[in-house]
Every structure is written in C-alpha cells, then in structure tokens.
Write a protein that holds these residues in place. Structure first.
Motif, mmCIF file in Angstrom:
data_model
loop_
_atom_site.group_PDB
_atom_site.id
_atom_site.type_symbol
_atom_site.label_atom_id
_atom_site.label_comp_id
_atom_site.label_asym_id
_atom_site.label_seq_id
_atom_site.Cartn_x
_atom_site.Cartn_y
_atom_site.Cartn_z
ATOM 1 N N ASN A 317 0.798 -1.226 0.000
ATOM 2 C CA ASN A 317 0.000 0.000 0.000
ATOM 3 C C ASN A 317 0.830 1.276 0.000
ATOM 4 N N SER A 318 2.050 1.200 0.560
ATOM 5 C CA SER A 318 2.880 2.399 0.641
ATOM 6 C C SER A 318 4.344 2.007 0.706
ATOM 7 N N ILE A 395 -0.762 12.739 14.394
ATOM 8 C CA ILE A 395 -0.102 12.794 13.082
ATOM 9 C C ILE A 395 0.345 11.392 12.680
ATOM 10 N N ARG A 396 0.926 10.657 13.624
ATOM 11 C CA ARG A 396 1.411 9.301 13.341
ATOM 12 C C ARG A 396 0.267 8.353 13.010
ATOM 13 N N LEU A 397 -0.840 8.448 13.739
ATOM 14 C CA LEU A 397 -1.984 7.565 13.476
ATOM 15 C C LEU A 397 -2.599 7.841 12.113
ATOM 16 N N ASN A 398 -2.701 9.110 11.754
ATOM 17 C CA ASN A 398 -3.251 9.435 10.441
ATOM 18 C C ASN A 398 -2.338 8.942 9.320
ATOM 19 N N ARG A 399 -1.025 9.030 9.529
ATOM 20 C CA ARG A 399 -0.090 8.503 8.541
ATOM 21 C C ARG A 399 -0.266 6.994 8.408
ATOM 22 N N ARG A 400 -0.498 6.327 9.529
ATOM 23 C CA ARG A 400 -0.694 4.865 9.505
ATOM 24 C C ARG A 400 -1.997 4.511 8.789
ATOM 25 N N ILE A 401 -3.039 5.307 9.028
ATOM 26 C CA ILE A 401 -4.316 5.068 8.337
ATOM 27 C C ILE A 401 -4.130 5.197 6.834
ATOM 28 N N ALA A 402 -3.364 6.185 6.420
ATOM 29 C CA ALA A 402 -3.094 6.364 4.987
ATOM 30 C C ALA A 402 -2.345 5.159 4.427
ATOM 31 N N ASP A 403 -1.415 4.616 5.226
ATOM 32 C CA ASP A 403 -0.685 3.427 4.787
ATOM 33 C C ASP A 403 -1.612 2.214 4.698
ATOM 34 N N MET A 404 -2.503 2.063 5.664
ATOM 35 C CA MET A 404 -3.402 0.913 5.706
ATOM 36 C C MET A 404 -4.418 0.939 4.571
#
Length: 532
Positions: A317-318, A395-404
């Motif tokens: 995904n990323s 910020i970290r959680l949103n980045r992880r959501i984008a990766d998921m």
C-alpha cells in the motif's frame, strides 16, 4: 431541624424533576451511564458521600454518648431519692438540688435535645447533589440493562444473581435494584418485562426476610400492589387476583387499598373472559431474535471457505509498508472489508485514552430535520475529537491510516475516540450520508468512502461490531482495526454496510475511528461505471 430536613427533601425532589427535561438540553448533561470512564468520578463522589455519612454518625454517636452518660448520672441520683422520698427531701441540700436541676438542668437538656446534629454533613451531601445522577440517568441505566437483557436473551433471575450470559460474577442485585427496574419499565409501558423484575423483587424480600436497612426499607405490600397493577395491564386478571390475595394475608397496612383492588379485579373477571396464564411467575414471552441479535450473541455462521479470503502481510500500500508490513486479514469482498492485527501499540492506546478522558462528551447523531447533532437513545457512548495535527500521536496515526487504506486523508473527518458505558451501543446505521440531504462538508469533500475503526481494548463480553445484512460480526481485539468501504466502485452507497455496535455486556470498550471522504481519492480509487 425539621425545616432544614424539609428543605433538603424538597431540593432532592426538585433535582429529580429537573432531570426529566435533560434530553431537551444537550449542553451540561453529564449522561453518567454512557461511558465507563465517565462513571469513575461517580465512585469518587460516592466515597465522599460515605465519608459525610460516617462523620454524621460520629456526631450522632457523640451526642448519644452524652445522653447515655447523663441518664446514668441522673438514674443514680433518682434511685437514691425513690427509695425514701420524704427522708431524701427532708435534707435541704437535696431539696435545693432537686429544684435547681428541674429548673436549670432540664432546660439545658431540652436545648441539647433540640440542637440539630450533623448539619455540616447534611450540607456536604447537598453540595454533592450536582455531581449525582439525575432521574434521567437512572432511566437510561434501566434502559441499558433492559437492552442487555433483550439483546443477549438473558433471564431476569440470572441477572439478579450476577449471572451474565452464563458467567457468574461476584455481584448481585437487591430488592431496591430490581424494584427500580420494575417501576421504571412499568412507567415506560413495558409491562411484560416489568412484571419479571417486580416478581424478582418479591422473591428477594421473601428470601431475605425483608432485610433492608434504615430508610432503604421496602414494603412488600407496596411491591405487591405494583406487581398486581402490572399483571392487570397485561390482562392477566386471575394472576393479579392471586397476588392481591397473598398481599391481604400479609401486610395489614394495605388492607383497605388491597380490598378495593380485589373488588376491582373480581369485577373485571366477571365482566368478560379472562385468557390468562396459570401462574404469576410465568416467564414473559421472549422477543423475536433477528440478525442483529444473533450477531451480537456470536451466532452468525462461520464465513464460507472462500479462497479469496486470506491473511497476508500487506507491504504494497505504501513505501513505508515495504519496510514494515502490517498483518492484514481479508474478511469480506462485498463490501470490501479487512481487519488489521497489532496495528496500534499499548503505549499509543494509553496515550489516546489519557488524552480523551478530560474531553469526553455524550455522542450525538446529525439530524437533517433539526439541522444539528442531537442526543439519541440509539447511540449511548461518549466521544472526544482530535484534529489530525493535534500532536505527534495523531499525526502518526493518520499517517498509519493512509498506509493501511492507500487513501488520501485531505478533507476527511477528525479522529474520534469513543468510550462506551453501561450497555453502551450504537444501533443499526450507515456511515454514508444521503446525498439529497447532505451537509456542506459532504458536498465539498464527498461522502464517506471508507471507515477505519481501531479497537483500543478487549471487551470481556459483548460489544461486537455486526453487519446484519452480510452476517458478519467482529469482536473487539485490542490493537486491531477494521476497515470497510461504504461506497461501491461506481460511487453509489452500499446498503450491505449496515452495521451496529452491540451493547457492551461486561467490560470497558474504547474505540478510535476515522471516516475518510471520497473527493481526495480521485486517483487512488477512481469511480468506475457499473459493469466495468
């Protein structure tokens, strides 16, 4: 003293009446039962109340000791005088002391008896009234227990004895608890369920010899009267007559009232056929069990062996996932649904909870006809919202959501952290909006293309996320996250995404969710025409 007690009682009644209009005002309503974390402070308030009562008892005991000491002293003096009254009074000193005592000492004793005890403690209890549950809180708590009972098909007797869905807990309900359930359910017109709770109240009083302390004492005759009235509402006239006859043989204080009720019931029986069941202890008919209830009870069939459903390490995904792939389980294709495991750490969960607790507010639902968010009975929890850039964690959680998800989060909604309370649930609903009544945000950023739901805690019993239309149920696993698409490939809303949060039976359920909007996904998930 009597005046102060009367004013205190009036204030209690006024506080209760004020709670009746709570749903009309969202602002300021504490909604204690809708969050386990929010109820923690109630235990702290109760500890303060117990301390105030303990201090009150100490003041009473101090006064009682003074009275007993005075009685002992006066008894000794009086006994010597009673043995030979004339001889006693012939001594001028005894006569003088008797007159002085009768004139002065008894005046002081009268003043001592009139002097109120424990006023500071009474005032302390009054000060804590604003932090105590209102009548609305109690009604919501009763509704929550009733929801648990009906959703999971539990028996009143089992709940009363601390047995929840087959598990025994070290807690039970007394007659005051079950009577409150019966009374409020009766007032709500749920007579069949109320009858079960009122009967359980009578069972408790019988088994425990009516042993409730002090002002908490409960008259069996009072309960029998309400129980009989409940049976009448159910048109179980013969059963109601049995209860009245039992009451007439017990509490004599209710004879006149019960005799009048007996006459009324006998008239009803004479006037027409009485299609009743034979025993007042008969169970109420069980409510119908639908797909939602089956899912909450874990009764959905296991997913068929579909080769397309599998578990993988997602590394595509990323760029970041190529270095640190995530454990992903594909659990559905229509709608698309995946479950990520071990995707949020224990320290991140603890930090989220600590951030959320101070700002927890009653969850609301947007109503287009009211053009605002309102409190509804179909959603019982408390939430806190965080901007994507609130701190390093968000910020970290949103980045992880984008990766998921492989989605852009521009224009999407804030992170929402939620804690469920007593029987906390969210009834069947969709996450997408109706385009014809959409808000400005939906027109600007598009509909909710996907939902990301992190489970921050395990739940001992209950609390599943169920999709009744596709018969899928996901039970909370700490550190996991479920993701599903709310829109089809052509951008149309997907009715298969109907879902609900089952009532929490035992445990504290914490979740964090993110709704992703569709407009920014133009090049990530293009809208496809049907059939392509």
């Amino acid at each position: 003293m009597k005046r102060r007690i009367l004013l205190f009682a009036v204030s209690l009644i006024a506080a209760g009446l004020a709670g009746l209009t709570v749903h009309a005002q969202v602002e300021g309503e504490q909604s204690h039962s809708t969050s386990v974390a929010g109820m923690v402070k109630l235990l702290e308030v109760e500890a303060q109340l117990i301390d105030a009562l303990k201090d009150y008892a100490a003041e009473l005991d101090k006064k009682l000791q003074a009275v007993r000491s005075g009685i002992a002293s006066m008894r000794r003096e009086s006994k010597g005088a009673q043995d030979s009254m004339e001889e006693y009074l012939s001594n001028p000193l005894n006569s003088f002391r008797l007159i002085r005592r009768m004139h002065r000492d008894w005046t002081l004793w009268q003043m001592f008896m009139d002097d109120p005890v424990g006023l500071p403690q009474v005032d302390r209890v009054q000060e804590l009234r604003d932090q105590m549950p209102t009548s609305t809180d109690l009604e919501e708590a009763v509704t929550a227990v009733d929801r648990i009972q009906s959703t999971y098909g539990l028996e009143v007797a089992d709940i009363s004895h601390g047995i929840l869905d087959g598990r025994q807990y070290n807690v039970s309900l007394n007659a005051l608890d079950t009577y409150a359930m019966g009374q409020i359910l009766f007032d709500e017109g749920k007579y069949a369920t109320a009858a079960g709770w009122l009967y359980q109240t009578l069972v408790w009083l019988e088994d425990n010899n009516n042993s409730l302390p002090g002002p908490e004492a409960l008259s069996k005759g009072e309960v029998q009267a309400v129980y009989a009235e409940t049976l009448l509402k159910l048109e179980r006239h013969a059963d109601a007559l049995k209860v009245v006859n039992i009451a007439l043989g017990g509490d004599k204080r209710n004879d006149i009232k019960m005799l009048l009720k007996k006459s009324e019931i006998e008239t009803l029986i004479r006037m027409g056929p009485d299609s009743v069941l034979t025993a007042p202890t008969l169970k109420s008919p069980a409510p119908p069990v639908g797909a939602y209830e089956r899912g909450c009870r874990g009764l959905f069939p296991s997913p068929s062996t579909d080769a397309r459903l599998h578990c993988v390490y997602n590394s595509s995904n990323s760029d970041f996932l190529r270095l640190a792939p995530l454990k992903m389980e594909l659990v559905g294709l229509d709608p698309y649904m995946v479950l990520y495991h071990d995707v949020i750490s224990a320290s991140e969960i603890s930090q989220l909870q600590e951030m959320a607790v101070p700002g927890l507010k009653r969850a609301t639902v947007y109503r287009t006809n009211a053009a605002r968010s309102v409190v509804v009975k179909t959603r019982t929890s408390k939430v806190t919202w965080f901007l994507d850039t609130f701190n390093e964690l968000t910020i970290r959680l949103n980045r992880r959501i984008a990766d998921m998800t492989n989605f852009q989060l521009v224009g999407s909604e804030m992170l929402q952290v939620m804690n469920y309370g007593l029987g906390g649930h969210y009834d069947k609903h969709y996450d997408f909006f109706n385009a014809s009544t959409a808000t400005n945000m939906t027109h600007m950023n598009g509909d909710r293309i996907a939902t990301v739901l992190f489970y921050l805690t395990n739940v001992e019993q209950g609390g599943a996320t169920v999709f009744p239309n596709i018969q899928r149920a996901v039970f909370p696993q700490r550190g996991s996250a479920i993701i599903w698409y709310n829109l089809k490939d052509d951008g149309e809303t997907d009715p298969q995404t109907l879902h609900a949060a089952c009532p929490v039976l035992v445990g504290s359920k914490w979740v964090c969710n993110k709704w992703i909007r569709e407009r920014a996904q133009l090049f990530r998930r293009p809208c496809l025409k049907r059939g392509k």
